[in-house]
Design an enzyme around this catalytic site. Sequence first.
Site, PDB file in Angstrom:
ATOM      1  N   HIS A   1       0.743  -1.162  -0.057  1.00  0.00           N
ATOM      2  CA  HIS A   1      -0.170  -0.001  -0.094  1.00  0.00           C
ATOM      3  C   HIS A   1       0.809   1.221   0.026  1.00  0.00           C
ATOM      4  CE1 HIS A   1      -3.840  -1.902   1.900  1.00  0.00           C
ATOM      5  NE2 HIS A   1      -3.328  -2.755   1.030  1.00  0.00           N
TER       6      HIS A   1
ATOM      7  N   GLU B   1       0.917   3.766   1.982  1.00  0.00           N
ATOM      8  CA  GLU B   1       1.298   4.095   3.135  1.00  0.00           C
ATOM      9  C   GLU B   1       2.609   3.435   3.907  1.00  0.00           C
ATOM     10  OE1 GLU B   1      -3.122   4.263   3.633  1.00  0.00           O
ATOM     11  OE2 GLU B   1      -1.572   3.431   2.214  1.00  0.00           O
TER      12      GLU B   1
ATOM     13  N   CYS C   1      -6.183   1.871   5.779  1.00  0.00           N
ATOM     14  CA  CYS C   1      -6.738   0.632   6.264  1.00  0.00           C
ATOM     15  C   CYS C   1      -6.278   0.287   7.452  1.00  0.00           C
ATOM     16  CB  CYS C   1      -6.550  -0.554   5.167  1.00  0.00           C
ATOM     17  SG  CYS C   1      -4.863  -1.093   4.967  1.00  0.00           S
TER      18      CYS C   1
ATOM     19  N   CYS D   1      -2.597  -0.365   7.459  1.00  0.00           N
ATOM     20  CA  CYS D   1      -1.697   0.475   7.311  1.00  0.00           C
ATOM     21  C   CYS D   1      -1.561   1.369   8.772  1.00  0.00           C
ATOM     22  CB  CYS D   1      -2.023   1.637   6.311  1.00  0.00           C
ATOM     23  SG  CYS D   1      -1.663   0.736   4.904  1.00  0.00           S
TER      24      CYS D   1
END
Length: 140
Positions: free
Chosen positions: A47, A49, A77, A80
Amino acid sequence: MHKALVLAEEAFQQDEIPVGAIVVADGKKIIGKGYNQTEKLTDVTAHAEMLALSAASNFLGGKYLKDCTLYVTLEPCLMCAGALAWSQISTVVYGASDAKRGFSLWSPGVLHPKTNLISGVLADEAGQLMKAFFKKLRPG
């Protein structure tokens, strides 16, 4: 946040979910950046992040990101958010809320207690990019 949005657009062009993230140290220097690359890297943890956090930690030579701010185009999410908590990042700024996978739905207190949270920055722009992506993915 504008630079994170540019990264989200890059993800969009590469048929990745359009999320971009940057980590800024001391309010001025970008020390980490990333955009979603789960398809490209065949890695569910890739992801925006996570990639930005890893780059920032490598830049600093340590795992804690105190005095740093993450700017991300979509609400993180739970995975993260957990990584953000462990990093002890000072501030998280996000654009669009994620009504299906955002951490605030599942565990609103998951961030480190000293982390400041700011939401809704360039939310319309980030949200429109997400809508365009899913419309392209699922036409009709």
